[in-house]
Design a protein around this motif. Structure first.
Motif, PDB file in Angstrom:
ATOM      1  N   LEU A   1       3.328 -42.272 -19.043  1.00 11.19           N
ATOM      2  CA  LEU A   1       3.371 -41.955 -20.472  1.00 11.19           C
ATOM      3  C   LEU A   1       4.741 -42.262 -21.074  1.00 11.19           C
ATOM      4  O   LEU A   1       4.864 -42.902 -22.113  1.00 11.19           O
ATOM      5  CB  LEU A   1       2.995 -40.477 -20.678  1.00 11.19           C
ATOM      6  CG  LEU A   1       3.039 -39.915 -22.100  1.00 11.19           C
ATOM      7  CD1 LEU A   1       2.191 -40.746 -23.040  1.00 11.19           C
ATOM      8  CD2 LEU A   1       2.543 -38.470 -22.107  1.00 11.19           C
ATOM      9  N   LYS A   2       5.789 -41.861 -20.371  1.00  7.11           N
ATOM     10  CA  LYS A   2       7.140 -42.022 -20.920  1.00  7.11           C
ATOM     11  C   LYS A   2       7.527 -43.480 -21.108  1.00  7.11           C
ATOM     12  O   LYS A   2       8.303 -43.820 -21.992  1.00  7.11           O
ATOM     13  CB  LYS A   2       8.161 -41.319 -20.018  1.00  7.11           C
ATOM     14  CG  LYS A   2       8.067 -39.817 -20.222  1.00  7.11           C
ATOM     15  CD  LYS A   2       9.316 -39.080 -19.821  1.00  7.11           C
ATOM     16  CE  LYS A   2       9.199 -37.637 -20.296  1.00  7.11           C
ATOM     17  NZ  LYS A   2       9.448 -36.659 -19.276  1.00  7.11           N
ATOM     18  N   GLN A   3       6.961 -44.352 -20.272  1.00  5.29           N
ATOM     19  CA  GLN A   3       7.287 -45.779 -20.405  1.00  5.29           C
ATOM     20  C   GLN A   3       6.712 -46.372 -21.687  1.00  5.29           C
ATOM     21  O   GLN A   3       7.245 -47.342 -22.219  1.00  5.29           O
ATOM     22  CB  GLN A   3       6.713 -46.555 -19.211  1.00  5.29           C
ATOM     23  CG  GLN A   3       7.410 -46.272 -17.895  1.00  5.29           C
ATOM     24  CD  GLN A   3       6.733 -47.027 -16.767  1.00  5.29           C
ATOM     25  OE1 GLN A   3       5.622 -46.702 -16.367  1.00  5.29           O
ATOM     26  NE2 GLN A   3       7.411 -48.050 -16.262  1.00  5.29           N
ATOM     27  N   ALA A   4       5.618 -45.783 -22.161  1.00  5.02           N
ATOM     28  CA  ALA A   4       4.947 -46.356 -23.333  1.00  5.02           C
ATOM     29  C   ALA A   4       5.495 -45.805 -24.644  1.00  5.02           C
ATOM     30  O   ALA A   4       5.252 -46.367 -25.719  1.00  5.02           O
ATOM     31  CB  ALA A   4       3.440 -46.102 -23.250  1.00  5.02           C
ATOM     32  N   LEU A   5       6.231 -44.689 -24.564  1.00  9.45           N
ATOM     33  CA  LEU A   5       6.744 -44.087 -25.805  1.00  9.45           C
ATOM     34  C   LEU A   5       7.945 -44.879 -26.330  1.00  9.45           C
ATOM     35  O   LEU A   5       8.895 -45.137 -25.595  1.00  9.45           O
ATOM     36  CB  LEU A   5       7.161 -42.632 -25.549  1.00  9.45           C
ATOM     37  CG  LEU A   5       6.021 -41.656 -25.227  1.00  9.45           C
ATOM     38  CD1 LEU A   5       6.589 -40.280 -24.915  1.00  9.45           C
ATOM     39  CD2 LEU A   5       5.030 -41.582 -26.374  1.00  9.45           C
ATOM     40  N   ILE A   6       7.884 -45.246 -27.598  1.00 10.46           N
ATOM     41  CA  ILE A   6       8.969 -46.016 -28.207  1.00 10.46           C
ATOM     42  C   ILE A   6       9.795 -45.102 -29.090  1.00 10.46           C
ATOM     43  O   ILE A   6       9.250 -44.421 -29.980  1.00 10.46           O
ATOM     44  CB  ILE A   6       8.393 -47.159 -29.068  1.00 10.46           C
ATOM     45  CG1 ILE A   6       7.532 -48.066 -28.199  1.00 10.46           C
ATOM     46  CG2 ILE A   6       9.507 -47.958 -29.735  1.00 10.46           C
ATOM     47  CD1 ILE A   6       6.609 -48.931 -29.001  1.00 10.46           C
TER      48      ILE A   6
ATOM     49  N   THR B   1      -3.676 -44.558 -20.639  1.00 11.94           N
ATOM     50  CA  THR B   1      -4.912 -43.884 -20.221  1.00 11.94           C
ATOM     51  C   THR B   1      -5.547 -44.569 -19.013  1.00 11.94           C
ATOM     52  O   THR B   1      -6.261 -43.929 -18.251  1.00 11.94           O
ATOM     53  CB  THR B   1      -5.940 -43.831 -21.372  1.00 11.94           C
ATOM     54  OG1 THR B   1      -6.154 -45.156 -21.855  1.00 11.94           O
ATOM     55  CG2 THR B   1      -5.464 -42.948 -22.500  1.00 11.94           C
ATOM     56  N   SER B   2      -5.267 -45.855 -18.839  1.00  9.00           N
ATOM     57  CA  SER B   2      -5.877 -46.523 -17.684  1.00  9.00           C
ATOM     58  C   SER B   2      -4.930 -46.544 -16.477  1.00  9.00           C
ATOM     59  O   SER B   2      -5.244 -47.148 -15.451  1.00  9.00           O
ATOM     60  CB  SER B   2      -6.303 -47.949 -18.062  1.00  9.00           C
ATOM     61  OG  SER B   2      -5.196 -48.672 -18.526  1.00  9.00           O
ATOM     62  N   GLY B   3      -3.760 -45.912 -16.642  1.00  7.74           N
ATOM     63  CA  GLY B   3      -2.864 -45.759 -15.491  1.00  7.74           C
ATOM     64  C   GLY B   3      -1.989 -46.954 -15.183  1.00  7.74           C
ATOM     65  O   GLY B   3      -1.401 -47.043 -14.111  1.00  7.74           O
ATOM     66  N   ASN B   4      -1.879 -47.906 -16.119  1.00  7.00           N
ATOM     67  CA  ASN B   4      -0.999 -49.064 -15.910  1.00  7.00           C
ATOM     68  C   ASN B   4       0.476 -48.708 -15.989  1.00  7.00           C
ATOM     69  O   ASN B   4       1.323 -49.448 -15.495  1.00  7.00           O
ATOM     70  CB  ASN B   4      -1.274 -50.141 -16.964  1.00  7.00           C
ATOM     71  CG  ASN B   4      -2.512 -50.935 -16.639  1.00  7.00           C
ATOM     72  OD1 ASN B   4      -3.018 -50.861 -15.519  1.00  7.00           O
ATOM     73  ND2 ASN B   4      -3.002 -51.677 -17.611  1.00  7.00           N
TER      74      ASN B   4
ATOM     75  N   ASP C   1     -12.312 -37.827 -23.577  1.00  6.15           N
ATOM     76  CA  ASP C   1     -11.684 -37.015 -22.534  1.00  6.15           C
ATOM     77  C   ASP C   1     -10.261 -37.481 -22.227  1.00  6.15           C
ATOM     78  O   ASP C   1      -9.346 -36.680 -22.093  1.00  6.15           O
ATOM     79  CB  ASP C   1     -12.518 -37.054 -21.250  1.00  6.15           C
ATOM     80  CG  ASP C   1     -13.593 -35.974 -21.255  1.00  6.15           C
ATOM     81  OD1 ASP C   1     -13.408 -34.986 -22.005  1.00  6.15           O
ATOM     82  OD2 ASP C   1     -14.592 -36.134 -20.536  1.00  6.15           O
ATOM     83  N   GLU C   2     -10.098 -38.797 -22.132  1.00  8.18           N
ATOM     84  CA  GLU C   2      -8.759 -39.342 -21.882  1.00  8.18           C
ATOM     85  C   GLU C   2      -7.793 -38.957 -22.992  1.00  8.18           C
ATOM     86  O   GLU C   2      -6.629 -38.627 -22.748  1.00  8.18           O
ATOM     87  CB  GLU C   2      -8.828 -40.874 -21.756  1.00  8.18           C
ATOM     88  CG  GLU C   2      -9.447 -41.333 -20.448  1.00  8.18           C
ATOM     89  CD  GLU C   2      -9.775 -42.824 -20.425  1.00  8.18           C
ATOM     90  OE1 GLU C   2      -9.928 -43.361 -19.322  1.00  8.18           O
ATOM     91  OE2 GLU C   2      -9.883 -43.447 -21.509  1.00  8.18           O
ATOM     92  N   MET C   3      -8.298 -38.973 -24.233  1.00  2.31           N
ATOM     93  CA  MET C   3      -7.464 -38.577 -25.371  1.00  2.31           C
ATOM     94  C   MET C   3      -7.065 -37.106 -25.265  1.00  2.31           C
ATOM     95  O   MET C   3      -5.948 -36.722 -25.571  1.00  2.31           O
ATOM     96  CB  MET C   3      -8.205 -38.803 -26.695  1.00  2.31           C
ATOM     97  CG  MET C   3      -8.138 -40.200 -27.241  1.00  2.31           C
ATOM     98  SD  MET C   3      -6.456 -40.791 -27.513  1.00  2.31           S
ATOM     99  CE  MET C   3      -5.886 -39.707 -28.820  1.00  2.31           C
ATOM    100  N   ARG C   4      -8.020 -36.296 -24.843  1.00  2.94           N
ATOM    101  CA  ARG C   4      -7.749 -34.862 -24.710  1.00  2.94           C
ATOM    102  C   ARG C   4      -6.616 -34.617 -23.703  1.00  2.94           C
ATOM    103  O   ARG C   4      -5.674 -33.881 -23.975  1.00  2.94           O
ATOM    104  CB  ARG C   4      -9.037 -34.153 -24.269  1.00  2.94           C
ATOM    105  CG  ARG C   4      -9.357 -32.907 -25.086  1.00  2.94           C
ATOM    106  CD  ARG C   4     -10.771 -32.437 -24.845  1.00  2.94           C
ATOM    107  NE  ARG C   4     -11.736 -33.082 -25.726  1.00  2.94           N
ATOM    108  CZ  ARG C   4     -12.912 -33.578 -25.340  1.00  2.94           C
ATOM    109  NH1 ARG C   4     -13.265 -33.522 -24.069  1.00  2.94           N
ATOM    110  NH2 ARG C   4     -13.718 -34.132 -26.225  1.00  2.94           N
TER     111      ARG C   4
ATOM    112  N   PRO D   1       2.079 -46.644 -29.352  1.00  2.00           N
ATOM    113  CA  PRO D   1       1.311 -47.647 -30.096  1.00  2.00           C
ATOM    114  C   PRO D   1      -0.115 -47.832 -29.567  1.00  2.00           C
ATOM    115  O   PRO D   1      -0.390 -47.541 -28.401  1.00  2.00           O
ATOM    116  CB  PRO D   1       2.128 -48.930 -29.912  1.00  2.00           C
ATOM    117  CG  PRO D   1       2.898 -48.725 -28.662  1.00  2.00           C
ATOM    118  CD  PRO D   1       3.103 -47.245 -28.488  1.00  2.00           C
ATOM    119  N   ALA D   2      -0.993 -48.293 -30.448  1.00  2.00           N
ATOM    120  CA  ALA D   2      -2.352 -48.643 -30.039  1.00  2.00           C
ATOM    121  C   ALA D   2      -2.320 -49.981 -29.314  1.00  2.00           C
ATOM    122  O   ALA D   2      -1.361 -50.745 -29.433  1.00  2.00           O
ATOM    123  CB  ALA D   2      -3.252 -48.731 -31.260  1.00  2.00           C
ATOM    124  N   ALA D   3      -3.374 -50.257 -28.563  1.00  3.21           N
ATOM    125  CA  ALA D   3      -3.512 -51.581 -27.950  1.00  3.21           C
ATOM    126  C   ALA D   3      -4.056 -52.530 -29.005  1.00  3.21           C
ATOM    127  O   ALA D   3      -4.832 -52.135 -29.866  1.00  3.21           O
ATOM    128  CB  ALA D   3      -4.460 -51.502 -26.765  1.00  3.21           C
TER     129      ALA D   3
END
Lengths: 264, 96
Positions: A70-75, A64-67, A100-103, A87-89
């Motif tokens: 999306l695909k890189q974070a999916l395990i 959500t913060s653009g680091n 809004d970011e969640m939406r 995963p959550a932080a």
């Protein structure tokens, strides 16, 4: 476009994470593309229940913060190619993500997956509002205890005012023997009080502890009663009509004794 | 003696299940009824409007609150009446 279902409860420890993990695994087993989203920022656990804790590189806040993309974070899950975890932080707090970011995140995920399952944190603070922001359906988990049912009632009210209509109820950790002996509220009592549709009942099952120890959802264990209950719920989510599990306890000595003295 | 036997046989009427359900029912009535002051005021205004069709009341003195005892939660309204409207019969008839 897929469904986004938030799994929530109000009270902690009633089985939100276990439910999310098992339903997601069951849906993936049935061939659907599924992503599990852990929104319990700061207290993440879905990763360990799924046995994926060692594979985390990026998390939801990175997305959500653009680091990262999306695909890189999916395990990807160990067992099913069509099952993923976001995963959550662990080192941030719940304000690190906004509704809004969640939406937006859920909209992106819905394009790739048939089911987006969101594991909601306990409580009714911002974490809760983040978790429900992108959802179009809700499952409320409770246990047959006064405190859990009370909190579920509060959550149902909050879901309604957030326009998440017709949440479905899961009653977890029911003990048929205690119900029979009048020492635990039964399904009817709870449905009667909460007045929402029941989507499943899960018996207390020691195999859940074993499966959590191993990081393998119980739904893959054919001998686990809770696993069977979750398989049935996953079918109901897909729109099938499945009867509730038979939770009758076998005749105990007490039952026989009671019949003997003509009390049944 | 019988009480003991009933309890052993699990047929105790004061089962904790019933206890739980009853307590829950009450606590939820209260939870759900703990409506905001805003809503309470809206209810008050609506009540005043309806009652004013029939009688003139002391709006300032009117009290509205929820009372809880062991068995139930009740809405208690204390509404001092200044005057009964003489024309209410005629007015009802006209509207009929």
């Amino acid at each position: 476009m897929g469904d986004t279902i938030v799994v929530t409860s109000g009270k902690g420890g009633v089985g939100k994470t276990t439910t999310t993990a098992n339903l997601g695994t069951a849906l993936a087993f049935a061939g659907f593309r599924v992503v599990l989203v852990d929104t319990d920022i700061g207290l993440r656990n879905l990763d360990v229940v799924m046995g994926l804790e060692n594979r985390i590189v990026y998390d939801i806040v990175d997305v959500t913060s653009g680091n990262c993309r999306l695909k890189q974070a999916l395990i990807k899950d160990k067992r099913f190619d069509s099952l993923y975890l976001l995963p959550a932080a662990q080192t941030k707090d719940k304000t690190a993500v906004s509704p809004d970011e969640m939406r937006y995140l859920c909209e992106d995920l819905q394009e790739e997956f048939d089911y987006v399952l969101i594991d909601c944190p306990a409580g009714i603070e911002q974490g809760f509002y983040n978790a429900i922001a992108g959802a179009n359906k809700a499952i409320v988990v409770t246990t047959p205890e006064v405190s859990a049912v009370r909190d579920a009632d509060r959550i149902i009210g909050l879901l309604e005012s957030a326009e998440l209509r017709n949440p479905k109820l899961i009653i977890n950790r029911i003990r048929p023997r205690m119900v029979k002996h009048g020492d635990m509220m039964d399904i009817e009592d709870i449905v009667d009080i909460l007045a929402i549709d029941l989507i499943g009942v899960i018996p207390e099952d020691e195999k859940i502890i074993v499966s959590t120890n191993k990081g393998e959802p119980a739904v893959m264990d054919v001998l686990s009663p809770a696993g069977e209950a979750y398989r049935r719920i996953s079918k109901r989510i897909r729109g099938e009509e499945v009867p509730l599990m038979n939770l009758d306890v076998s005749n105990s000595i007490m039952d026989k004794l009671r019949r003997l003295v003509g009390m049944n | 003696m019988w009480e003991f036997i009933f309890r052993v046989l699990g047929r105790d009427n004061s089962s904790s299940r019933k206890h739980a359900k009853e307590r829950l029912r009450l606590v939820l009535v209260h939870d759900r009824a703990s409506i905001s002051p805003y809503l309470m005021n809206r209810l008050k205004e609506d009540l005043i409007q309806v009652i004013s069709n029939y009688m003139i009341i002391e709006e300032e003195e009117m009290e509205l609150h929820l009372n809880q005892n062991d068995r139930e939660v009740v809405l208690v309204a204390n509404i001092p009446i200044k005057q009964i409207r003489r024309d209410y019969m005629e007015r009802t008839q006209i509207s009929l």
